[in-house]
Design a protein around this motif. Structure first.
Motif, PDB file in Angstrom:
ATOM      1  N   UNK A  68      -2.533 -12.969  -1.368  1.00  0.00           N
ATOM      2  CA  UNK A  68      -1.391 -13.457  -1.821  1.00  0.00           C
ATOM      3  C   UNK A  68      -0.872 -12.788  -3.104  1.00  0.00           C
ATOM      4  N   UNK A  69      -2.061 -12.853  -4.102  1.00  0.00           N
ATOM      5  CA  UNK A  69      -1.584 -12.429  -5.353  1.00  0.00           C
ATOM      6  C   UNK A  69      -1.234 -10.943  -5.429  1.00  0.00           C
ATOM      7  N   UNK A  70      -2.170 -10.029  -4.487  1.00  0.00           N
ATOM      8  CA  UNK A  70      -1.852  -8.874  -4.517  1.00  0.00           C
ATOM      9  C   UNK A  70      -0.469  -8.471  -4.032  1.00  0.00           C
ATOM     10  N   UNK A  71      -0.172  -8.846  -3.026  1.00  0.00           N
ATOM     11  CA  UNK A  71       1.476  -8.772  -2.415  1.00  0.00           C
ATOM     12  C   UNK A  71       2.368  -9.028  -3.815  1.00  0.00           C
ATOM     13  N   UNK A  72       2.064  -9.652  -4.844  1.00  0.00           N
ATOM     14  CA  UNK A  72       3.090  -9.790  -6.051  1.00  0.00           C
ATOM     15  C   UNK A  72       2.894  -8.768  -6.897  1.00  0.00           C
ATOM     16  N   UNK A  73       1.741  -7.860  -6.861  1.00  0.00           N
ATOM     17  CA  UNK A  73       1.540  -6.706  -7.998  1.00  0.00           C
ATOM     18  C   UNK A  73       2.435  -5.617  -7.879  1.00  0.00           C
ATOM     19  N   UNK A  74       2.706  -4.945  -8.628  1.00  0.00           N
ATOM     20  CA  UNK A  74       3.384  -3.841  -8.667  1.00  0.00           C
ATOM     21  C   UNK A  74       2.399  -2.590  -8.237  1.00  0.00           C
ATOM     22  N   UNK A  75       0.948  -2.593  -8.839  1.00  0.00           N
ATOM     23  CA  UNK A  75       0.096  -1.619  -8.575  1.00  0.00           C
ATOM     24  C   UNK A  75      -1.114  -2.379  -8.282  1.00  0.00           C
ATOM     25  N   UNK A  76      -1.856  -1.609  -7.370  1.00  0.00           N
ATOM     26  CA  UNK A  76      -3.238  -2.432  -7.070  1.00  0.00           C
ATOM     27  C   UNK A  76      -4.292  -1.314  -7.037  1.00  0.00           C
ATOM     28  N   UNK A  77      -5.311  -1.536  -7.741  1.00  0.00           N
ATOM     29  CA  UNK A  77      -6.545  -0.361  -7.833  1.00  0.00           C
ATOM     30  C   UNK A  77      -7.758  -1.151  -7.243  1.00  0.00           C
ATOM     31  N   UNK A  78      -8.394  -0.481  -6.443  1.00  0.00           N
ATOM     32  CA  UNK A  78      -9.775  -0.805  -5.913  1.00  0.00           C
ATOM     33  C   UNK A  78      -9.785  -1.787  -5.032  1.00  0.00           C
ATOM     34  N   UNK A  79      -8.847  -2.592  -4.679  1.00  0.00           N
ATOM     35  CA  UNK A  79      -8.841  -3.653  -3.830  1.00  0.00           C
ATOM     36  C   UNK A  79      -7.904  -3.584  -2.685  1.00  0.00           C
ATOM     37  N   UNK A  80      -7.782  -4.204  -1.882  1.00  0.00           N
ATOM     38  CA  UNK A  80      -6.621  -4.403  -0.826  1.00  0.00           C
ATOM     39  C   UNK A  80      -6.799  -3.774   0.291  1.00  0.00           C
ATOM     40  N   UNK A  81      -7.603  -2.521   0.613  1.00  0.00           N
ATOM     41  CA  UNK A  81      -7.756  -2.151   1.667  1.00  0.00           C
ATOM     42  C   UNK A  81      -6.906  -1.273   2.124  1.00  0.00           C
ATOM     43  N   UNK A  82      -5.934  -0.647   0.984  1.00  0.00           N
ATOM     44  CA  UNK A  82      -4.736   0.190   1.211  1.00  0.00           C
ATOM     45  C   UNK A  82      -4.781   1.377   0.355  1.00  0.00           C
ATOM     46  N   UNK A  83      -4.686   2.336   0.804  1.00  0.00           N
ATOM     47  CA  UNK A  83      -4.050   3.696  -0.030  1.00  0.00           C
ATOM     48  C   UNK A  83      -2.879   4.046   0.393  1.00  0.00           C
ATOM     49  N   UNK A  84      -1.846   3.888  -0.352  1.00  0.00           N
ATOM     50  CA  UNK A  84      -0.448   4.487  -0.225  1.00  0.00           C
ATOM     51  C   UNK A  84       0.100   4.622  -1.425  1.00  0.00           C
ATOM     52  N   UNK A  85       0.201   5.750  -1.958  1.00  0.00           N
ATOM     53  CA  UNK A  85       0.932   5.924  -3.204  1.00  0.00           C
ATOM     54  C   UNK A  85       2.256   5.580  -3.630  1.00  0.00           C
ATOM     55  N   UNK A  86       2.947   5.775  -2.263  1.00  0.00           N
ATOM     56  CA  UNK A  86       4.293   5.378  -2.108  1.00  0.00           C
ATOM     57  C   UNK A  86       4.642   3.895  -2.548  1.00  0.00           C
TER      58      UNK A  86
END
Length: 325
Positions: A39-57
């Motif tokens: 839930x917190x990750x969804x609110x973040x502008x940029x996520x590094x090293x967590x979240x299980x997603x690589x998508x620069x867009x």
């Protein structure tokens, strides 16, 4: 910005990734949240090293998913979060530091160099690639002497670690811009004009001392290899900026890490100094019927990898004579 949560240990890659992002105006004052909460990750502008997603867009830079296999261009090491962030933002960081456009050739050059010289080691470490041969370590019976420290404030330690490893990057960037690049220009100009110094193309003259020339010379030679260019045997440079500076003639080694010279200075000169060296050279010239070398020789190292003369002309004469002996 988000990185892994404060209840888990952090690694060098996310510490460096955060530092790199903060070098850019977009992230300079961004708050850092260390969490794995979706839930917190969804609110973040940029996520590094967590979240299980690589998508620069959408500014997501995790590398832990099973399907992740991305590496830096022309490299094989799988990226960590540091490498991911550097791959996407490195050019902007370097361009900002050098006040150049991102597509400038110098930015491209340093983008590759800094990855090779520093970032790739962080990627390798995070992906379990040992810096040393495991079999060799085992054979040497090396063991860790001390245990890790006990529990500490992870958020505080993360901030300190990010600054620490980031400062290493900053120093490397500064050195590359202010020392490595100017040296490359100096060596490049000397390499292009080496045939003007001597028709063989095997003698390179630097206009000043203290220039770290070896890496650049090998790089330029590699680029010119396809054209069949002759290898350089000797590099000449003044000992100081004084008008009457003494000069050195240094042999080029077979490779950057080698102590074996491509063509050492003549054996008869090695380990001899001053008037004795002048005498040896004069006797040698008389026996061979060659022109006598200028007086003022200072020394030749016992291994023959370097010598000195009181004048540029004398050092040049030593190099030219060495080509023929």
């Amino acid at each position: 910005m988000t990185t892994r949560d404060s209840y888990g240990h952090f690694h060098a890659d996310e510490a460096l990734a955060v530092y790199l992002l903060r070098l850019l105006p977009t992230y300079a004052s961004s708050p850092l949240v260390r969490t794995r909460d979706p839930a917190q990750l969804e609110e973040c502008h940029t996520v590094v090293d967590v979240g299980g997603v690589y998508d620069a867009a959408i500014n997501r830079y995790d590398h832990h998913q099973r399907t992740f296999s991305t590496s830096f261009p022309k490299h094989e090491t799988k990226l960590s979060s540091a490498g991911l962030v550097y791959m996407h933002f490195g050019r902007a960081i370097i361009a900002q530091h050098m006040s150049l456009p991102e597509d400038h050739a110098d930015v491209d050059l340093l983008y590759e160099k800094l990855y090779t010289d520093f970032i790739e080691a962080i990627d390798a470490n995070d992906n379990g690639i040992s810096a040393y041969d495991p079999a060799a370590l085992s054979a040497a019976n090396l063991e860790k002497r001390f245990k890790d420290g006990g529990p500490q404030d992870e958020d505080s330690l993360f901030g300190r670690a990010s600054t620490l490893i980031g400062n290493v990057f900053a120093r490397k960037l500064h050195q590359a811009c202010n020392s490595w690049m100017p040296a490359r220009t100096t060596v490049g100009n000397a390499y292009k004009s080496r045939a003007d110094a001597h028709s063989s193309g095997r003698i390179l003259i630097l206009p000043q001392g203290g220039v770290p020339w070896k890496e650049h010379l090998y790089n330029f030679e590699q680029e010119a290899a396809a054209a069949g260019a002759e290898q350089v045997y000797y590099v000449l440079y003044p000992e100081s900026a004084a008008e009457d500076s003494k000069w050195r003639v240094q042999c080029v080694s077979e490779s950057e890490g080698s102590f074996v010279s491509r063509k050492p200075l003549p054996e008869a000169w090695r380990g001899v100094r001053d008037q004795d060296l002048d005498g040896v050279m004069a006797t040698e010239a008389e026996k061979s019927g060659q022109e006598k070398l200028p007086a003022g020789a200072i020394f030749v190292h016992a291994s023959g990898f370097i010598g000195g003369h009181k004048t540029k002309e004398g050092a040049m004469a030593m190099a030219i004579r060495s080509l023929d002996l």
